[in-house]
Design a protein around this motif. Structure first.
Motif, PDB file in Angstrom:
ATOM      1  N   ASP A  72      55.069  39.613  -1.982  1.00 56.07           N
ATOM      2  CA  ASP A  72      56.367  40.001  -1.975  1.00 56.07           C
ATOM      3  C   ASP A  72      56.333  40.899  -0.695  1.00 56.07           C
ATOM      4  OD1 ASP A  72      57.526  38.694  -4.230  1.00 56.07           O
ATOM      5  OD2 ASP A  72      57.320  40.455  -5.431  1.00 56.07           O
ATOM      6  N   VAL A  73      55.324  41.775  -0.463  1.00 57.09           N
ATOM      7  CA  VAL A  73      55.017  42.778   0.382  1.00 57.09           C
ATOM      8  C   VAL A  73      54.856  42.083   1.637  1.00 57.09           C
ATOM      9  CG1 VAL A  73      53.458  44.738   1.224  1.00 57.09           C
ATOM     10  CG2 VAL A  73      54.097  44.466  -1.322  1.00 57.09           C
ATOM     11  N   LEU A  74      54.061  40.916   1.840  1.00 58.65           N
ATOM     12  CA  LEU A  74      53.767  40.254   2.886  1.00 58.65           C
ATOM     13  C   LEU A  74      55.330  39.485   3.316  1.00 58.65           C
ATOM     14  CD1 LEU A  74      51.829  39.301   5.043  1.00 58.65           C
ATOM     15  CD2 LEU A  74      51.437  37.284   3.532  1.00 58.65           C
ATOM     16  N   ARG A  75      55.747  38.945   2.461  1.00 59.99           N
ATOM     17  CA  ARG A  75      57.158  38.530   2.828  1.00 59.99           C
ATOM     18  C   ARG A  75      58.043  39.583   3.341  1.00 59.99           C
ATOM     19  NH1 ARG A  75      56.407  34.995  -1.577  1.00 59.99           N
ATOM     20  NH2 ARG A  75      57.523  36.315  -3.026  1.00 59.99           N
ATOM     21  N   ALA A  76      58.304  40.658   2.892  1.00 62.03           N
ATOM     22  CA  ALA A  76      59.155  41.729   3.225  1.00 62.03           C
ATOM     23  C   ALA A  76      58.554  42.232   4.524  1.00 62.03           C
ATOM     24  CB  ALA A  76      58.931  42.819   2.393  1.00 62.03           C
ATOM     25  N   LEU A  77      57.464  42.178   4.850  1.00 61.56           N
ATOM     26  CA  LEU A  77      56.845  42.985   6.119  1.00 61.56           C
ATOM     27  C   LEU A  77      56.886  41.768   7.359  1.00 61.56           C
ATOM     28  CD1 LEU A  77      53.784  45.065   5.052  1.00 61.56           C
ATOM     29  CD2 LEU A  77      55.879  45.717   5.967  1.00 61.56           C
ATOM     30  N   THR A  78      56.622  40.564   6.911  1.00 61.55           N
ATOM     31  CA  THR A  78      56.658  39.721   8.192  1.00 61.55           C
ATOM     32  C   THR A  78      57.792  39.736   9.076  1.00 61.55           C
ATOM     33  OG1 THR A  78      55.417  38.163   6.894  1.00 61.55           O
ATOM     34  CG2 THR A  78      56.501  37.220   8.691  1.00 61.55           C
ATOM     35  N   PRO A  79      59.064  39.915   8.513  1.00 60.94           N
ATOM     36  CA  PRO A  79      60.162  40.023   9.582  1.00 60.94           C
ATOM     37  C   PRO A  79      60.206  41.240  10.354  1.00 60.94           C
ATOM     38  CG  PRO A  79      61.165  39.628   7.439  1.00 60.94           C
ATOM     39  CD  PRO A  79      59.713  39.653   7.139  1.00 60.94           C
ATOM     40  N   LEU A  80      59.592  42.396   9.701  1.00 60.51           N
ATOM     41  CA  LEU A  80      59.383  43.713  10.631  1.00 60.51           C
ATOM     42  C   LEU A  80      58.472  43.642  11.318  1.00 60.51           C
ATOM     43  CD1 LEU A  80      59.632  46.040   7.354  1.00 60.51           C
ATOM     44  CD2 LEU A  80      61.533  45.419   9.215  1.00 60.51           C
ATOM     45  N   ILE A  81      57.505  42.807  11.346  1.00 60.96           N
ATOM     46  CA  ILE A  81      56.282  42.540  12.273  1.00 60.96           C
ATOM     47  C   ILE A  81      56.800  41.676  13.323  1.00 60.96           C
ATOM     48  CG2 ILE A  81      54.086  41.769  12.583  1.00 60.96           C
ATOM     49  CD1 ILE A  81      53.443  42.820   9.561  1.00 60.96           C
ATOM     50  N   GLN A  82      57.366  40.851  12.962  1.00 59.28           N
ATOM     51  CA  GLN A  82      57.784  39.632  14.052  1.00 59.28           C
ATOM     52  C   GLN A  82      58.958  40.103  14.950  1.00 59.28           C
ATOM     53  OE1 GLN A  82      58.816  36.098  11.490  1.00 59.28           O
ATOM     54  NE2 GLN A  82      56.968  35.163  12.659  1.00 59.28           N
TER      55      GLN A  82
ATOM     56  N   ARG B  58      58.843  43.189  16.099  1.00 57.60           N
ATOM     57  CA  ARG B  58      58.222  43.980  17.270  1.00 57.60           C
ATOM     58  C   ARG B  58      57.116  43.403  17.933  1.00 57.60           C
ATOM     59  NH1 ARG B  58      61.487  48.342  17.969  1.00 57.60           N
ATOM     60  NH2 ARG B  58      62.315  49.138  15.743  1.00 57.60           N
ATOM     61  N   THR B  59      57.132  42.054  17.747  1.00 63.15           N
ATOM     62  CA  THR B  59      56.198  41.198  18.449  1.00 63.15           C
ATOM     63  C   THR B  59      56.499  40.270  19.443  1.00 63.15           C
ATOM     64  OG1 THR B  59      54.819  41.113  16.308  1.00 63.15           O
ATOM     65  CG2 THR B  59      54.152  39.671  18.311  1.00 63.15           C
ATOM     66  N   GLU B  60      55.955  40.727  20.883  1.00 61.66           N
ATOM     67  CA  GLU B  60      56.561  39.842  22.166  1.00 61.66           C
ATOM     68  C   GLU B  60      56.152  38.326  21.801  1.00 61.66           C
ATOM     69  OE1 GLU B  60      55.804  41.460  26.003  1.00 61.66           O
ATOM     70  OE2 GLU B  60      56.056  43.430  25.127  1.00 61.66           O
ATOM     71  N   HIS B  61      54.982  38.134  21.040  1.00 60.71           N
ATOM     72  CA  HIS B  61      54.313  36.813  20.987  1.00 60.71           C
ATOM     73  C   HIS B  61      54.393  36.290  19.391  1.00 60.71           C
ATOM     74  CE1 HIS B  61      54.030  36.831  25.241  1.00 60.71           C
ATOM     75  NE2 HIS B  61      53.292  37.712  25.108  1.00 60.71           N
ATOM     76  N   PRO B  62      55.408  36.384  18.593  1.00 64.72           N
ATOM     77  CA  PRO B  62      55.226  36.085  16.968  1.00 64.72           C
ATOM     78  C   PRO B  62      54.701  34.868  16.903  1.00 64.72           C
ATOM     79  CG  PRO B  62      57.481  35.993  17.846  1.00 64.72           C
ATOM     80  CD  PRO B  62      56.824  36.381  18.885  1.00 64.72           C
ATOM     81  N   PRO B  63      54.056  34.503  15.834  1.00 67.76           N
ATOM     82  CA  PRO B  63      53.496  33.168  15.292  1.00 67.76           C
ATOM     83  C   PRO B  63      54.684  32.185  15.182  1.00 67.76           C
ATOM     84  CG  PRO B  63      52.597  35.031  13.974  1.00 67.76           C
ATOM     85  CD  PRO B  63      53.685  35.628  14.724  1.00 67.76           C
ATOM     86  N   ALA B  64      54.362  30.847  15.504  1.00 64.09           N
ATOM     87  CA  ALA B  64      55.306  29.871  15.444  1.00 64.09           C
ATOM     88  C   ALA B  64      55.926  29.925  13.842  1.00 64.09           C
ATOM     89  CB  ALA B  64      54.917  28.648  16.045  1.00 64.09           C
ATOM     90  N   HIS B  65      54.993  29.973  12.849  1.00 64.46           N
ATOM     91  CA  HIS B  65      55.671  30.030  11.509  1.00 64.46           C
ATOM     92  C   HIS B  65      55.233  31.233  10.856  1.00 64.46           C
ATOM     93  CE1 HIS B  65      55.972  28.401   7.418  1.00 64.46           C
ATOM     94  NE2 HIS B  65      56.727  27.574   8.028  1.00 64.46           N
ATOM     95  N   PRO B  66      55.993  31.686  10.055  1.00 66.65           N
ATOM     96  CA  PRO B  66      55.819  33.221   9.393  1.00 66.65           C
ATOM     97  C   PRO B  66      54.620  32.949   8.459  1.00 66.65           C
ATOM     98  CG  PRO B  66      58.093  32.365   8.988  1.00 66.65           C
ATOM     99  CD  PRO B  66      57.485  31.446   9.954  1.00 66.65           C
ATOM    100  N   SER B  67      54.194  31.943   8.017  1.00 67.77           N
ATOM    101  CA  SER B  67      53.037  31.901   7.050  1.00 67.77           C
ATOM    102  C   SER B  67      51.766  31.953   7.936  1.00 67.77           C
ATOM    103  CB  SER B  67      53.173  30.463   6.481  1.00 67.77           C
ATOM    104  OG  SER B  67      52.686  29.427   7.423  1.00 67.77           O
ATOM    105  N   ALA B  68      51.754  32.037   9.268  1.00 72.38           N
ATOM    106  CA  ALA B  68      50.722  32.461  10.089  1.00 72.38           C
ATOM    107  C   ALA B  68      50.162  33.829  10.080  1.00 72.38           C
ATOM    108  CB  ALA B  68      50.938  31.872  11.386  1.00 72.38           C
TER     109      ALA B  68
ATOM    110  N   THR C  14      45.437  39.110   9.451  1.00 68.03           N
ATOM    111  CA  THR C  14      45.916  39.076  10.803  1.00 68.03           C
ATOM    112  C   THR C  14      45.957  40.311  11.480  1.00 68.03           C
ATOM    113  OG1 THR C  14      47.840  37.371  10.453  1.00 68.03           O
ATOM    114  CG2 THR C  14      47.895  38.695  12.289  1.00 68.03           C
ATOM    115  N   ARG C  15      45.202  40.566  12.700  1.00 70.53           N
ATOM    116  CA  ARG C  15      45.206  41.628  13.514  1.00 70.53           C
ATOM    117  C   ARG C  15      46.222  41.914  14.344  1.00 70.53           C
ATOM    118  NH1 ARG C  15      39.561  39.930  15.948  1.00 70.53           N
ATOM    119  NH2 ARG C  15      41.250  38.062  16.355  1.00 70.53           N
ATOM    120  N   LEU C  16      46.635  43.188  14.204  1.00 73.27           N
ATOM    121  CA  LEU C  16      48.138  43.295  14.974  1.00 73.27           C
ATOM    122  C   LEU C  16      47.837  43.470  16.461  1.00 73.27           C
ATOM    123  CD1 LEU C  16      49.155  46.302  12.433  1.00 73.27           C
ATOM    124  CD2 LEU C  16      49.885  43.932  12.625  1.00 73.27           C
TER     125      LEU C  16
END
Length: 89
Positions: A5-15, A17-27, A32-34
């Motif tokens: 749940d925490v990972l699913r909630a954080l993934t959109p926040l991280i993506q 703010r990332t200029e080069h987000p992974p192609a798929h959220p499950s990545a 994963t190193r910031l």
């Protein structure tokens, strides 16, 4: 909240703010190193921490930034929060 749940909630926040987000959220995993994997600079990480504060209604001290290297570190910050308005040490 479970780890997933925490990972699913954080993934959109991280993506967001990332200029080069992974192609798929499950990545995005706890290992994963910031900076190295997501190419986030320190300012982007600060913005993610601000997004966490706004989303979860917590205050994260600036010195906590020094220990944030992975998505798992961000997850730990969220998991150590028990309620709105709480200061995370």
């Amino acid at each position: 909240m479970t780890t997933n749940d925490v990972l699913r909630a954080l993934t959109p926040l991280i993506q967001a703010r990332t200029e080069h987000p992974p192609a798929h959220p499950s990545a995005v995993t706890p290992d994963t190193r910031l900076e190295q994997d997501l190419r986030m600079d320190s300012m982007a990480i600060v913005h993610v921490l601000e997004d966490i504060e706004n989303t979860y209604g917590v205050t994260i001290p600036d010195e906590r930034l020094a220990g944030v290297y992975t998505v798992g570190d961000l997850m730990d910050i969220v998991r150590t929060t028990s309620g709105p308005g709480e200061r995370i040490a």
